[in-house]
Design a protein around this motif. Sequence first.
Motif, PDB file in Angstrom:
ATOM      1  N   GLU A 385       0.829  -1.199   0.000  1.00 61.54           N
ATOM      2  CA  GLU A 385       0.000   0.000   0.000  1.00 61.54           C
ATOM      3  C   GLU A 385       0.869   1.258   0.000  1.00 61.54           C
ATOM      4  O   GLU A 385       0.557   2.260  -0.657  1.00 61.54           O
ATOM      5  CB  GLU A 385      -0.922  -0.004   1.226  1.00 61.54           C
ATOM      6  CG  GLU A 385      -2.005  -1.075   1.180  1.00 61.54           C
ATOM      7  CD  GLU A 385      -2.724  -1.223   2.510  1.00 61.54           C
ATOM      8  OE1 GLU A 385      -3.868  -1.702   2.516  1.00 61.54           O
ATOM      9  OE2 GLU A 385      -2.123  -0.870   3.562  1.00 61.54           O
ATOM     10  N   PHE A 386       1.976   1.188   0.722  1.00 70.90           N
ATOM     11  CA  PHE A 386       2.875   2.336   0.847  1.00 70.90           C
ATOM     12  C   PHE A 386       3.534   2.658  -0.494  1.00 70.90           C
ATOM     13  O   PHE A 386       3.512   3.806  -0.962  1.00 70.90           O
ATOM     14  CB  PHE A 386       3.932   2.026   1.914  1.00 70.90           C
ATOM     15  CG  PHE A 386       4.866   3.162   2.222  1.00 70.90           C
ATOM     16  CD1 PHE A 386       4.480   4.182   3.074  1.00 70.90           C
ATOM     17  CD2 PHE A 386       6.142   3.207   1.672  1.00 70.90           C
ATOM     18  CE1 PHE A 386       5.351   5.234   3.378  1.00 70.90           C
ATOM     19  CE2 PHE A 386       7.013   4.241   1.964  1.00 70.90           C
ATOM     20  CZ  PHE A 386       6.608   5.259   2.818  1.00 70.90           C
ATOM     21  N   TYR A 387       4.126   1.656  -1.140  1.00 69.86           N
ATOM     22  CA  TYR A 387       4.823   1.981  -2.388  1.00 69.86           C
ATOM     23  C   TYR A 387       3.857   2.258  -3.528  1.00 69.86           C
ATOM     24  O   TYR A 387       4.179   3.011  -4.447  1.00 69.86           O
ATOM     25  CB  TYR A 387       5.892   0.956  -2.753  1.00 69.86           C
ATOM     26  CG  TYR A 387       5.493  -0.481  -3.020  1.00 69.86           C
ATOM     27  CD1 TYR A 387       4.734  -0.839  -4.130  1.00 69.86           C
ATOM     28  CD2 TYR A 387       5.954  -1.518  -2.188  1.00 69.86           C
ATOM     29  CE1 TYR A 387       4.425  -2.164  -4.399  1.00 69.86           C
ATOM     30  CE2 TYR A 387       5.652  -2.842  -2.443  1.00 69.86           C
ATOM     31  CZ  TYR A 387       4.878  -3.158  -3.554  1.00 69.86           C
ATOM     32  OH  TYR A 387       4.569  -4.477  -3.815  1.00 69.86           O
ATOM     33  N   ASP A 388       2.660   1.709  -3.464  1.00 70.23           N
ATOM     34  CA  ASP A 388       1.653   2.067  -4.474  1.00 70.23           C
ATOM     35  C   ASP A 388       1.203   3.522  -4.288  1.00 70.23           C
ATOM     36  O   ASP A 388       1.042   4.267  -5.267  1.00 70.23           O
ATOM     37  CB  ASP A 388       0.436   1.139  -4.380  1.00 70.23           C
ATOM     38  CG  ASP A 388       0.692  -0.223  -5.015  1.00 70.23           C
ATOM     39  OD1 ASP A 388       1.699  -0.351  -5.739  1.00 70.23           O
ATOM     40  OD2 ASP A 388      -0.103  -1.150  -4.774  1.00 70.23           O
ATOM     41  N   ALA A 389       1.003   3.919  -3.027  1.00 70.12           N
ATOM     42  CA  ALA A 389       0.539   5.285  -2.751  1.00 70.12           C
ATOM     43  C   ALA A 389       1.577   6.321  -3.179  1.00 70.12           C
ATOM     44  O   ALA A 389       1.223   7.415  -3.643  1.00 70.12           O
ATOM     45  CB  ALA A 389       0.232   5.446  -1.263  1.00 70.12           C
ATOM     46  N   ASP A 423       5.445   9.897   6.329  1.00 64.32           N
ATOM     47  CA  ASP A 423       6.889   9.789   6.112  1.00 64.32           C
ATOM     48  C   ASP A 423       7.201   9.707   4.623  1.00 64.32           C
ATOM     49  O   ASP A 423       8.194  10.277   4.146  1.00 64.32           O
ATOM     50  CB  ASP A 423       7.439   8.550   6.828  1.00 64.32           C
ATOM     51  CG  ASP A 423       7.374   8.673   8.341  1.00 64.32           C
ATOM     52  OD1 ASP A 423       7.208   9.810   8.828  1.00 64.32           O
ATOM     53  OD2 ASP A 423       7.480   7.635   9.025  1.00 64.32           O
ATOM     54  N   GLY A 424       6.351   8.990   3.898  1.00 63.44           N
ATOM     55  CA  GLY A 424       6.545   8.891   2.456  1.00 63.44           C
ATOM     56  C   GLY A 424       6.396  10.229   1.766  1.00 63.44           C
ATOM     57  O   GLY A 424       7.187  10.588   0.882  1.00 63.44           O
ATOM     58  N   ARG A 425       5.391  10.998   2.189  1.00 61.75           N
ATOM     59  CA  ARG A 425       5.179  12.315   1.594  1.00 61.75           C
ATOM     60  C   ARG A 425       6.345  13.242   1.903  1.00 61.75           C
ATOM     61  O   ARG A 425       6.811  14.010   1.054  1.00 61.75           O
ATOM     62  CB  ARG A 425       3.879  12.901   2.144  1.00 61.75           C
ATOM     63  CG  ARG A 425       3.445  14.212   1.530  1.00 61.75           C
ATOM     64  CD  ARG A 425       3.012  14.027   0.111  1.00 61.75           C
ATOM     65  NE  ARG A 425       4.013  14.491  -0.832  1.00 61.75           N
ATOM     66  CZ  ARG A 425       3.958  14.292  -2.136  1.00 61.75           C
ATOM     67  NH1 ARG A 425       2.968  13.600  -2.654  1.00 61.75           N
ATOM     68  NH2 ARG A 425       4.886  14.755  -2.927  1.00 61.75           N
ATOM     69  N   ALA A 426       6.851  13.182   3.144  1.00 58.55           N
ATOM     70  CA  ALA A 426       7.992  14.015   3.535  1.00 58.55           C
ATOM     71  C   ALA A 426       9.239  13.632   2.736  1.00 58.55           C
ATOM     72  O   ALA A 426      10.050  14.497   2.372  1.00 58.55           O
ATOM     73  CB  ALA A 426       8.260  13.869   5.032  1.00 58.55           C
ATOM     74  N   PHE A 427       9.392  12.349   2.450  1.00 59.79           N
ATOM     75  CA  PHE A 427      10.523  11.862   1.650  1.00 59.79           C
ATOM     76  C   PHE A 427      10.491  12.470   0.250  1.00 59.79           C
ATOM     77  O   PHE A 427      11.504  12.994  -0.240  1.00 59.79           O
ATOM     78  CB  PHE A 427      10.452  10.330   1.592  1.00 59.79           C
ATOM     79  CG  PHE A 427      11.256   9.701   0.502  1.00 59.79           C
ATOM     80  CD1 PHE A 427      12.647   9.742   0.521  1.00 59.79           C
ATOM     81  CD2 PHE A 427      10.628   9.038  -0.549  1.00 59.79           C
ATOM     82  CE1 PHE A 427      13.399   9.148  -0.491  1.00 59.79           C
ATOM     83  CE2 PHE A 427      11.366   8.443  -1.565  1.00 59.79           C
ATOM     84  CZ  PHE A 427      12.753   8.495  -1.532  1.00 59.79           C
TER      85      PHE A 427
END
Length: 611
Positions: A385-389, A423-427
């Motif tokens: 879900e994380f890498y798809d998002a 965290d993904g968005r901040a990355f």
Amino acid sequence: MTEKNNPLPLQTVPREREPAFAVMSRLASMGAVSAVDFGQDIGLPFAEILKGEPSGLKEFSQMIGHSESTFWDWTPKGIGAAKRSIQGHEFPVRPLLTSQVRGCPSCLKEDIASSALPPHRSMIFRSHWLIHHVSLCLRHERELVVLWKNAAQTQRYDTAAQFRLIADCVMSEGFKHEVRDPTDFEIWFDQRLAGQPHTATWLDDQPLHAASVFCRLLGTSRLKLEGVKPSQVAPESEWGCYQMGFEIARHGEQAIHKELQKLSRLAEPRLGPKAVFPMLYDRLSQDYIADVDFAPYREILAQHLLESWPLQPGDYVLGMPVKERILHSVRTAAEETGVDIRRLRTMLEASGLIDRKLPDNWAVFDAEAARSLLASLVTFMSAKEFYDALNIGRSQFYLLAEDGVLQPSLSDTSTKHVWDPRDGRAFVDRLLNSAETIQQAQHGWETIAKCAQRLKLRPAEIIHAIWDGQIQRVARNVQFSGYASVHVYHDEVSQILAQDMPSAMSMELFAKTVGLGNPVHMHRLVRNGHVSSTEMRNPRTKAMQKFIAPKDAAAFYDRFATLRMLSKAKGTSWQSLSSKLRGAGVIPFSPDHVDYGNIFLRQEAEAALAD
């Protein structure tokens, strides 16, 4: 030769809207000489009258026995090298004094009919025909036509001499023309130019040229509402764009904001404002960024973007980089929190934070005000879900996780939902900090994944080089979202990180990296001894050539600064910095008047820009 201060035996009466150079040309025609020769005879060069020099106009008015006010207002007067004033309104000189001279053949034919003089001495040139915003004769309701073309300015504006060449065509009505009704814009423009009473509009308080340009740009943007592309509009039909913009802008800021919102709804926010109103945005963010006459229009567009668009780091507002998110849309908030978009929308509507009538892309709300609400809704994700998002490929994700670039937020747990979407968005935001925006990947731009694959690198190596400032050229491709939108310039990555390349950059690449533009300028700096270089063997061609090694780059950064370097350091647009430097009297580095491009001595530039 006639004495300068004596009235001339050859006299004439300036006509309505006739500029001084046309009056001088008519006087010259009475003696059957050119305007240039006539000017030499009287000791007043024709070129000086063309420039609208006040001293020359005053002297000329005394010579012909009239007050200078007779033709003063309608003669283009020089304001520096770039502008001319007509009737107190300033216009740029380049579109004003082109090689083509336009006019109304019907006006000229009337001049001939009402005079007993020879045709070329009867015809009168009107000053407003010079202005590129004017395309119609209001008196005869016919479009202006090109009367003649001439590259030499003194010949081009020797109007009586040119009238002699077209007299037969004027009298036989040989000029093709279109007849149409005048638009509201054209009537308003002519009345303002002539200082006549007219219906009040919001634009009346704005400089006439800037107001006209804005009407045309806004009207060009509105073509999208009719399904028409700007490229489909022929130059002779631009009058329609002026009118389309005027019918909105005349009513003021609120009407303009409403129209900008209507246009914005036709595209997705991720495509950026250039996709919605490309000409309007480009001109206000680049061509007119430092022109105070366009400040009201820049403010309106900037306000619209800041109050209506879910901008994120990597976006720009009229050249100013977005450092943090101000507004969320339902869609961007769902992507950041991992919450189902339908569930999130229901909760935001219930909280009164969004307009129920707007779609998910455009239903925006204050990101800071909703921070606690969104935090309470965050749903931790599984790896997939994380890498798809984030739009990260599966294999790319695991490479980043292996190298510690991405790490789960929860550990020592039996659940697989350990990844925090924030965290993904901040990355991604960190990668896009101060990035430029591109509409498509071309000219060497690649995703991090593809560039790493081609160079046999780990993607983490490229990412750390971006964060460390080694890699300067980073872009956000509006065609993609998340990690896939982050693009790097392949040649730069290759020069810096690839094992088979020298640890130095080619001069061409270094010039692009620092924002110097034309590589010729970097070669010139090196050749003339202002920038050091290192001679190395190119591993591909095996030829010896000059590179910019790390020590050379360090010396360059210590001594010089470009607008791109200053923009990144200051967090503001290069256009505004350029304006500040000019205002402070700081000029580009150019010893012995050699052109090295827009490069400045760092010490001078930083002192001028110091807070």
